[in-house]
Design a protein around this motif. Structure first.
Motif, PDB file in Angstrom:
ATOM      1  N   GLY A   1       0.826  -1.199   0.000  1.00 28.14           N
ATOM      2  CA  GLY A   1       0.000   0.000   0.000  1.00 28.14           C
ATOM      3  C   GLY A   1       0.855   1.242   0.000  1.00 28.14           C
ATOM      4  N   LEU A   2       0.358   2.303  -0.616  1.00 31.14           N
ATOM      5  CA  LEU A   2       1.065   3.583  -0.617  1.00 31.14           C
ATOM      6  C   LEU A   2       0.992   4.238   0.756  1.00 31.14           C
ATOM      7  CD1 LEU A   2      -0.136   5.414  -3.846  1.00 31.14           C
ATOM      8  CD2 LEU A   2       2.009   4.187  -3.503  1.00 31.14           C
ATOM      9  N   GLY A   3       1.985   5.097   1.020  1.00 29.30           N
ATOM     10  CA  GLY A   3       1.823   6.051   2.093  1.00 29.30           C
ATOM     11  C   GLY A   3       0.876   7.147   1.627  1.00 29.30           C
ATOM     12  N   GLY A   4       0.497   8.031   2.537  1.00 35.82           N
ATOM     13  CA  GLY A   4      -0.437   9.072   2.143  1.00 35.82           C
ATOM     14  C   GLY A   4      -0.552  10.157   3.185  1.00 35.82           C
ATOM     15  N   VAL A   5      -1.682  10.813   3.183  1.00 36.74           N
ATOM     16  CA  VAL A   5      -1.956  11.885   4.140  1.00 36.74           C
ATOM     17  C   VAL A   5      -2.437  11.246   5.443  1.00 36.74           C
ATOM     18  CG1 VAL A   5      -3.344  13.927   4.621  1.00 36.74           C
ATOM     19  CG2 VAL A   5      -2.570  13.466   2.281  1.00 36.74           C
ATOM     20  N   HIS A   6      -1.796  11.610   6.548  1.00 36.93           N
ATOM     21  CA  HIS A   6      -2.181  11.052   7.835  1.00 36.93           C
ATOM     22  C   HIS A   6      -3.422  11.760   8.381  1.00 36.93           C
ATOM     23  CE1 HIS A   6       1.297   8.381   8.951  1.00 36.93           C
ATOM     24  NE2 HIS A   6       1.707   8.930   7.821  1.00 36.93           N
ATOM     25  N   ARG A   7      -4.142  11.054   9.219  1.00 30.61           N
ATOM     26  CA  ARG A   7      -5.257  11.669   9.933  1.00 30.61           C
ATOM     27  C   ARG A   7      -4.714  12.819  10.779  1.00 30.61           C
ATOM     28  NH1 ARG A   7      -9.663   7.597  10.383  1.00 30.61           N
ATOM     29  NH2 ARG A   7      -9.030   5.848   9.043  1.00 30.61           N
ATOM     30  N   GLU A   8      -5.498  13.848  10.911  1.00 30.38           N
ATOM     31  CA  GLU A   8      -5.092  15.058  11.645  1.00 30.38           C
ATOM     32  C   GLU A   8      -3.974  15.816  10.936  1.00 30.38           C
ATOM     33  OE1 GLU A   8      -7.071  15.800  14.022  1.00 30.38           O
ATOM     34  OE2 GLU A   8      -8.023  13.832  14.059  1.00 30.38           O
ATOM     35  N   ALA A   9      -3.811  15.593   9.640  1.00 38.72           N
ATOM     36  CA  ALA A   9      -2.730  16.270   8.906  1.00 38.72           C
ATOM     37  C   ALA A   9      -2.932  17.779   8.850  1.00 38.72           C
ATOM     38  CB  ALA A   9      -2.629  15.713   7.483  1.00 38.72           C
ATOM     39  N   ALA A  10      -4.159  18.238   9.021  1.00 33.69           N
ATOM     40  CA  ALA A  10      -4.396  19.685   9.026  1.00 33.69           C
ATOM     41  C   ALA A  10      -3.656  20.358  10.176  1.00 33.69           C
ATOM     42  CB  ALA A  10      -5.893  19.967   9.132  1.00 33.69           C
ATOM     43  N   GLN A  11      -3.409  19.601  11.237  1.00 31.29           N
ATOM     44  CA  GLN A  11      -2.651  20.135  12.368  1.00 31.29           C
ATOM     45  C   GLN A  11      -1.175  19.735  12.327  1.00 31.29           C
ATOM     46  OE1 GLN A  11      -5.866  18.553  13.072  1.00 31.29           O
ATOM     47  NE2 GLN A  11      -6.606  20.655  12.792  1.00 31.29           N
ATOM     48  N   THR A  12      -0.921  18.500  11.875  1.00 31.46           N
ATOM     49  CA  THR A  12       0.455  17.980  11.961  1.00 31.46           C
ATOM     50  C   THR A  12       1.253  18.155  10.665  1.00 31.46           C
ATOM     51  OG1 THR A  12      -0.194  15.767  11.185  1.00 31.46           O
ATOM     52  CG2 THR A  12      -0.359  16.207  13.556  1.00 31.46           C
ATOM     53  N   PHE A  13       0.574  18.391   9.544  1.00 30.94           N
ATOM     54  CA  PHE A  13       1.207  18.454   8.221  1.00 30.94           C
ATOM     55  C   PHE A  13       1.920  17.142   7.886  1.00 30.94           C
ATOM     56  CE2 PHE A  13       0.755  22.844   9.505  1.00 30.94           C
ATOM     57  CZ  PHE A  13       0.275  23.450   8.359  1.00 30.94           C
ATOM     58  N   ASP A  14       1.436  16.038   8.416  1.00 29.37           N
ATOM     59  CA  ASP A  14       2.081  14.741   8.236  1.00 29.37           C
ATOM     60  C   ASP A  14       1.576  14.093   6.957  1.00 29.37           C
ATOM     61  OD1 ASP A  14       3.433  12.385   8.528  1.00 29.37           O
ATOM     62  OD2 ASP A  14       2.667  11.915  10.521  1.00 29.37           O
ATOM     63  N   GLU A  15       2.437  14.042   5.981  1.00 29.80           N
ATOM     64  CA  GLU A  15       2.101  13.455   4.686  1.00 29.80           C
ATOM     65  C   GLU A  15       3.300  12.668   4.197  1.00 29.80           C
ATOM     66  OE1 GLU A  15       1.896  15.193   0.220  1.00 29.80           O
ATOM     67  OE2 GLU A  15       0.473  16.101   1.617  1.00 29.80           O
ATOM     68  N   SER A  16       3.056  11.477   3.681  1.00 31.88           N
ATOM     69  CA  SER A  16       4.139  10.636   3.197  1.00 31.88           C
ATOM     70  C   SER A  16       4.853  11.262   2.002  1.00 31.88           C
ATOM     71  CB  SER A  16       3.584   9.272   2.778  1.00 31.88           C
ATOM     72  OG  SER A  16       4.572   8.496   2.137  1.00 31.88           O
ATOM     73  N   ALA A  17       6.162  11.075   1.968  1.00 35.78           N
ATOM     74  CA  ALA A  17       6.949  11.517   0.816  1.00 35.78           C
ATOM     75  C   ALA A  17       6.610  10.729  -0.445  1.00 35.78           C
ATOM     76  CB  ALA A  17       8.443  11.383   1.117  1.00 35.78           C
ATOM     77  N   ASP A  18       5.894   9.610  -0.290  1.00 38.48           N
ATOM     78  CA  ASP A  18       5.502   8.825  -1.464  1.00 38.48           C
ATOM     79  C   ASP A  18       4.759   9.685  -2.476  1.00 38.48           C
ATOM     80  OD1 ASP A  18       6.461   6.732   0.063  1.00 38.48           O
ATOM     81  OD2 ASP A  18       4.526   5.735   0.314  1.00 38.48           O
ATOM     82  N   LEU A  19       3.885  10.568  -1.998  1.00 41.69           N
ATOM     83  CA  LEU A  19       2.999  11.306  -2.895  1.00 41.69           C
ATOM     84  C   LEU A  19       3.771  12.299  -3.755  1.00 41.69           C
ATOM     85  CD1 LEU A  19      -0.029  11.967  -0.504  1.00 41.69           C
ATOM     86  CD2 LEU A  19       0.532   9.931  -1.859  1.00 41.69           C
TER      87      LEU A  19
END
Length: 309
Positions: free
Chosen positions: A126-144
């Motif tokens: 599976g791909l990485g992606g945008v994490h839950r609560e990313a609006a606060q953490t800005f946690d998004e996989s470099a895969d994208l």
């Protein structure tokens, strides 16, 4: 595309020279994604699935600072059984090489290295992606972001259902990454056949995917990656009710324990393995073996189609 300093395994080097089909495989699933001793056994099964479908497997990783496309069995064993193997995204490759590290490549790093090596098809779970609560953490996989600038076709079972699937699809659209369902118009959710979102495009065969790749080349290569979303059959997915209970409990534990950043995904995957008594691991293995088979058939079709035209 970045030109990496790459060493090639003999089998892969020969296949690329001869124009035979090759499928890239990541090594993070070996060192970080599956428990020992299953990880080495499954890694060998993945490579065999590619061979059985007519292509050459190219598992990518780093050994003592050397970036290798086509790990041999001894190198694969080293990454599967050694403690302290680094998890390498694209940004980590130069530092790991300079410090002589052993490292396993993520989807992002595997995609970038494979494309640089001239390999156009990659199989993962599976791909990485945008994490839950990313609006606060800005946690998004470099895969994208990597897929946005890397001309590679990735066969996967969507994105891990522990992520924000809808936000990930929105980011893929914004970044210009093509997404097609394989015999489906619904985006899969990794453990689940249906991730809850519609897709605009679907393809019905490896040959049709190969035609998309050739069309992309004829358009001058002005495209990033292509995601081929390959869902598990409904009777092979993780029980949806069990999945939802396990995910809710895992997210609560994340908040309770203050787990953030790169630790989130391995934490939740380990929780799934424990809470489902190994059922999620069995599903994970089915996913990657099915994707390896499909990726190999796409690679074979692409070579055959190019020869025909």
């Amino acid at each position: 595309m970045t030109n990496f300093h790459i060493s090639f395994g003999t089998e892969v080097a020969d296949a690329l020279r001869d124009g035979r089909p090759v499928v890239a495989l990541e090594s993070t699933i070996v060192s970080h994604g599956l428990p020992r001793p299953d990880n080495l056994l499954v890694a060998r099964q993945i490579e065999q699935a590619v061979r059985d479908a007519g292509a050459v497997p190219a598992t990518i990783g780093m050994i003592a600072g050397e970036l290798i496309v086509g790990l041999d069995d001894a190198q694969l064993t080293r990454l599967a059984t050694t403690d302290g193997v680094a998890k390498l995204s694209v940004r980590d490759l130069a530092v790991a090489a300079a410090t002589g590290a052993d490292g396993a490549t993520t989807v992002a790093a595997t995609s970038a290295v494979a494309a640089s090596a001239g390999i156009g098809v990659f199989a993962t779970g599976g791909l990485g992606g945008v994490h839950r609560e990313a609006a606060q953490t800005f946690d998004e996989s470099a895969d994208l972001v990597t897929l946005a600038r890397t001309p590679i076709t990735v066969v996967c079972a969507g994105v891990k259902s522990i992520l924000d699937v809808g936000a990930t699809l929105e980011r893929l659209e914004t970044l210009g990454v093509g997404v097609v369902g394989y015999r489906t118009r619904r985006f899969p959710g990794f453990y689940l056949t249906d991730g809850g979102f519609d897709l605009d495009w679907s393809v019905e065969s490896p040959e049709q995917v190969a035609d998309v790749l050739i069309a992309r080349e004829r358009q001058g290569g002005h495209h990033g990656g292509l995601v081929v979303a390959h869902p598990l059959p409904a009777d092979e997915q993780l029980d949806p009710a069990l999945h939802d209970r396990t995910l809710a409990d895992g997210l609560a534990r994340l908040a309770r324990d203050g787990v953030t950043g790169k630790a989130v995904t391995p934490f939740l995957l380990a929780h799934f393995h424990s809470a489902t008594e190994g059922a999620s691991l069995a599903v994970n293995v089915r996913i990657i073996l099915r994707n390896a088979d499909l990726a190999a058939r796409i690679a074979v079709a692409a070579v055959t189609r190019r020869v025909a035209v």
